[in-house]
Design a protein around this motif. Sequence first.
Motif, PDB file in Angstrom:
ATOM      1  N   ASN A 192       0.815  -1.219   0.000  1.00 13.82           N
ATOM      2  CA  ASN A 192       0.000   0.000   0.000  1.00 13.82           C
ATOM      3  C   ASN A 192       0.847   1.268   0.000  1.00 13.82           C
ATOM      4  O   ASN A 192       0.307   2.376   0.036  1.00 13.82           O
ATOM      5  CB  ASN A 192      -0.918   0.019   1.225  1.00 13.82           C
ATOM      6  CG  ASN A 192      -1.937  -1.105   1.188  1.00 13.82           C
ATOM      7  OD1 ASN A 192      -2.352  -1.545   0.122  1.00 13.82           O
ATOM      8  ND2 ASN A 192      -2.323  -1.589   2.362  1.00 13.82           N
ATOM      9  N   ALA A 193       2.153   1.104  -0.052  1.00 17.18           N
ATOM     10  CA  ALA A 193       3.050   2.267  -0.033  1.00 17.18           C
ATOM     11  C   ALA A 193       3.045   2.975  -1.379  1.00 17.18           C
ATOM     12  O   ALA A 193       2.677   2.390  -2.410  1.00 17.18           O
ATOM     13  CB  ALA A 193       4.458   1.826   0.328  1.00 17.18           C
ATOM     14  N   GLN A 194       3.467   4.223  -1.364  1.00 16.84           N
ATOM     15  CA  GLN A 194       3.587   4.999  -2.596  1.00 16.84           C
ATOM     16  C   GLN A 194       4.942   5.690  -2.626  1.00 16.84           C
ATOM     17  O   GLN A 194       5.602   5.833  -1.585  1.00 16.84           O
ATOM     18  CB  GLN A 194       2.461   6.033  -2.697  1.00 16.84           C
ATOM     19  CG  GLN A 194       2.534   7.135  -1.654  1.00 16.84           C
ATOM     20  CD  GLN A 194       1.353   8.094  -1.726  1.00 16.84           C
ATOM     21  OE1 GLN A 194       0.217   7.694  -2.022  1.00 16.84           O
ATOM     22  NE2 GLN A 194       1.607   9.367  -1.452  1.00 16.84           N
ATOM     23  N   PRO A 195       5.417   6.085  -3.801  1.00 15.47           N
ATOM     24  CA  PRO A 195       6.693   6.794  -3.884  1.00 15.47           C
ATOM     25  C   PRO A 195       6.706   8.010  -2.960  1.00 15.47           C
ATOM     26  O   PRO A 195       5.729   8.752  -2.877  1.00 15.47           O
ATOM     27  CB  PRO A 195       6.779   7.207  -5.350  1.00 15.47           C
ATOM     28  CG  PRO A 195       5.961   6.191  -6.068  1.00 15.47           C
ATOM     29  CD  PRO A 195       4.823   5.874  -5.148  1.00 15.47           C
ATOM     30  N   GLY A 212      14.898   5.281   4.842  1.00 20.35           N
ATOM     31  CA  GLY A 212      15.087   5.588   3.432  1.00 20.35           C
ATOM     32  C   GLY A 212      13.785   6.049   2.809  1.00 20.35           C
ATOM     33  O   GLY A 212      12.717   6.016   3.444  1.00 20.35           O
ATOM     34  N   ILE A 213      13.859   6.485   1.554  1.00 22.53           N
ATOM     35  CA  ILE A 213      12.696   7.007   0.832  1.00 22.53           C
ATOM     36  C   ILE A 213      12.309   6.017  -0.257  1.00 22.53           C
ATOM     37  O   ILE A 213      13.142   5.645  -1.094  1.00 22.53           O
ATOM     38  CB  ILE A 213      13.013   8.379   0.210  1.00 22.53           C
ATOM     39  CG1 ILE A 213      13.535   9.348   1.282  1.00 22.53           C
ATOM     40  CG2 ILE A 213      11.766   8.957  -0.470  1.00 22.53           C
ATOM     41  CD1 ILE A 213      14.072  10.651   0.714  1.00 22.53           C
ATOM     42  N   LEU A 214      11.049   5.596  -0.242  1.00 18.97           N
ATOM     43  CA  LEU A 214      10.590   4.614  -1.216  1.00 18.97           C
ATOM     44  C   LEU A 214      10.464   5.224  -2.606  1.00 18.97           C
ATOM     45  O   LEU A 214      10.055   6.372  -2.769  1.00 18.97           O
ATOM     46  CB  LEU A 214       9.251   4.025  -0.786  1.00 18.97           C
ATOM     47  CG  LEU A 214       9.286   3.171   0.488  1.00 18.97           C
ATOM     48  CD1 LEU A 214       7.895   2.651   0.815  1.00 18.97           C
ATOM     49  CD2 LEU A 214      10.257   2.002   0.343  1.00 18.97           C
ATOM     50  N   MET A 215      10.821   4.386  -3.597  1.00 17.33           N
ATOM     51  CA  MET A 215      10.737   4.764  -5.000  1.00 17.33           C
ATOM     52  C   MET A 215       9.769   3.815  -5.710  1.00 17.33           C
ATOM     53  O   MET A 215       9.315   2.824  -5.126  1.00 17.33           O
ATOM     54  CB  MET A 215      12.126   4.674  -5.640  1.00 17.33           C
ATOM     55  CG  MET A 215      13.183   5.513  -4.948  1.00 17.33           C
ATOM     56  SD  MET A 215      14.827   5.341  -5.713  1.00 17.33           S
ATOM     57  CE  MET A 215      14.530   6.134  -7.298  1.00 17.33           C
ATOM     58  N   PRO A 216       9.440   4.080  -6.971  1.00 18.91           N
ATOM     59  CA  PRO A 216       8.627   3.120  -7.723  1.00 18.91           C
ATOM     60  C   PRO A 216       9.377   1.804  -7.944  1.00 18.91           C
ATOM     61  O   PRO A 216      10.596   1.718  -7.723  1.00 18.91           O
ATOM     62  CB  PRO A 216       8.386   3.836  -9.058  1.00 18.91           C
ATOM     63  CG  PRO A 216       8.643   5.274  -8.783  1.00 18.91           C
ATOM     64  CD  PRO A 216       9.699   5.309  -7.727  1.00 18.91           C
ATOM     65  N   LYS A 262      -5.679   4.204  -7.951  1.00 17.44           N
ATOM     66  CA  LYS A 262      -5.703   4.070  -9.410  1.00 17.44           C
ATOM     67  C   LYS A 262      -4.723   5.020 -10.089  1.00 17.44           C
ATOM     68  O   LYS A 262      -4.368   4.834 -11.252  1.00 17.44           O
ATOM     69  CB  LYS A 262      -7.124   4.318  -9.951  1.00 17.44           C
ATOM     70  CG  LYS A 262      -7.631   5.733  -9.719  1.00 17.44           C
ATOM     71  CD  LYS A 262      -9.026   5.894 -10.290  1.00 17.44           C
ATOM     72  CE  LYS A 262      -9.542   7.322 -10.067  1.00 17.44           C
ATOM     73  NZ  LYS A 262     -10.902   7.491 -10.648  1.00 17.44           N
ATOM     74  N   ASN A 263      -4.257   6.047  -9.322  1.00 17.08           N
ATOM     75  CA  ASN A 263      -3.331   7.017  -9.905  1.00 17.08           C
ATOM     76  C   ASN A 263      -1.902   6.829  -9.435  1.00 17.08           C
ATOM     77  O   ASN A 263      -1.027   7.609  -9.810  1.00 17.08           O
ATOM     78  CB  ASN A 263      -3.782   8.442  -9.547  1.00 17.08           C
ATOM     79  CG  ASN A 263      -5.102   8.806 -10.186  1.00 17.08           C
ATOM     80  OD1 ASN A 263      -5.402   8.350 -11.284  1.00 17.08           O
ATOM     81  ND2 ASN A 263      -5.903   9.601  -9.492  1.00 17.08           N
ATOM     82  N   VAL A 264      -1.647   5.818  -8.580  1.00 19.67           N
ATOM     83  CA  VAL A 264      -0.278   5.596  -8.111  1.00 19.67           C
ATOM     84  C   VAL A 264       0.560   5.125  -9.286  1.00 19.67           C
ATOM     85  O   VAL A 264       0.261   4.112  -9.915  1.00 19.67           O
ATOM     86  CB  VAL A 264      -0.239   4.553  -6.979  1.00 19.67           C
ATOM     87  CG1 VAL A 264       1.210   4.236  -6.613  1.00 19.67           C
ATOM     88  CG2 VAL A 264      -0.981   5.077  -5.756  1.00 19.67           C
ATOM     89  N   PRO A 265       1.627   5.827  -9.635  1.00 22.47           N
ATOM     90  CA  PRO A 265       2.399   5.485 -10.830  1.00 22.47           C
ATOM     91  C   PRO A 265       3.331   4.310 -10.602  1.00 22.47           C
ATOM     92  O   PRO A 265       3.831   4.092  -9.510  1.00 22.47           O
ATOM     93  CB  PRO A 265       3.208   6.763 -11.097  1.00 22.47           C
ATOM     94  CG  PRO A 265       3.399   7.361  -9.733  1.00 22.47           C
ATOM     95  CD  PRO A 265       2.153   7.022  -8.949  1.00 22.47           C
TER      96      PRO A 265
END
Length: 281
Positions: A192-195, A212-216, A262-265
């Motif tokens: 459920n995480a997002q960038p 750290g910072i999450l990426m795609p 639906k908009n999470v890239p």
Amino acid sequence: MGICPLSVVPVRHTPSQRSEMSSQLLFGETVEVLEEKGKQWCKIRASCDNFIGWVESNQIKAITPSEFERFNAHFAYSLELMQPVMGADHFIPITMGARLPEFDGIRFRLGEVYYTFSGQAVVPGDFQPSADFILKLAKRYLNTPFLWGGRSPFGMDSPGLVQMVFQMAGFKVPREASAQIEIGDTIDFIENAQPGDLAFFENNQNRISHVGILMPDNKIIHSFGGVRIDKIDHYGIYDEARQMYSKRLRLIKRILPTIPRKNVPNEVSEVESSGVQAELF
């Protein structure tokens, strides 16, 4: 009251050159002087994050209370990894994340001296921060060596990376990972995480020791040996070179606004449709 007039100044745990460096002040950051020890050391509280430590007195420039208020209310962040600023008869090299007090787009003031800055800069609050902007800032620090207590492109630790990136995007973030985990909203599952979300990791004593910072695409940018990008899953950070997990995942927190699922890239877009982000990179 004081301001940092040098590129990078160490903040130490005790008033001694032999003491551990627990953080750093960057050019233009302001402090409140809490205590003085002789003429060599002063105990300060950094205005950017309330971090308390000791610095050498000759590495801080005294400013008036009114200057302290103005410099904290009106400034820009340098976005250049390293850029000299030009005074009337000298240069000062400053790093990414340095503050430019009362910057008008060309000049800023430090005490009675005006300096010219010709690089990219951003004023907090002038734009809506996004995951795209956060990750572009973070990737500018790639290959920065790990340095305990560091906050500059010449060396930084994992919470230093997170703090500087989010600070330049307009968020006030604590200095240490153990405090950073207290802000934002908890995300229960990595699926459920997002960038732009923050991932926190624990050591063998179950203490928060890394962030750290999450990426795609199941990746994370963090400072481990140096600022780098690794794979991440529900267990932790996987080091492909060593074929092993290097960090154990504890929790994910969200500071940025939630993006509808639906908009999470799958990939963070390279260019914003409009606004400051597109102009800066």
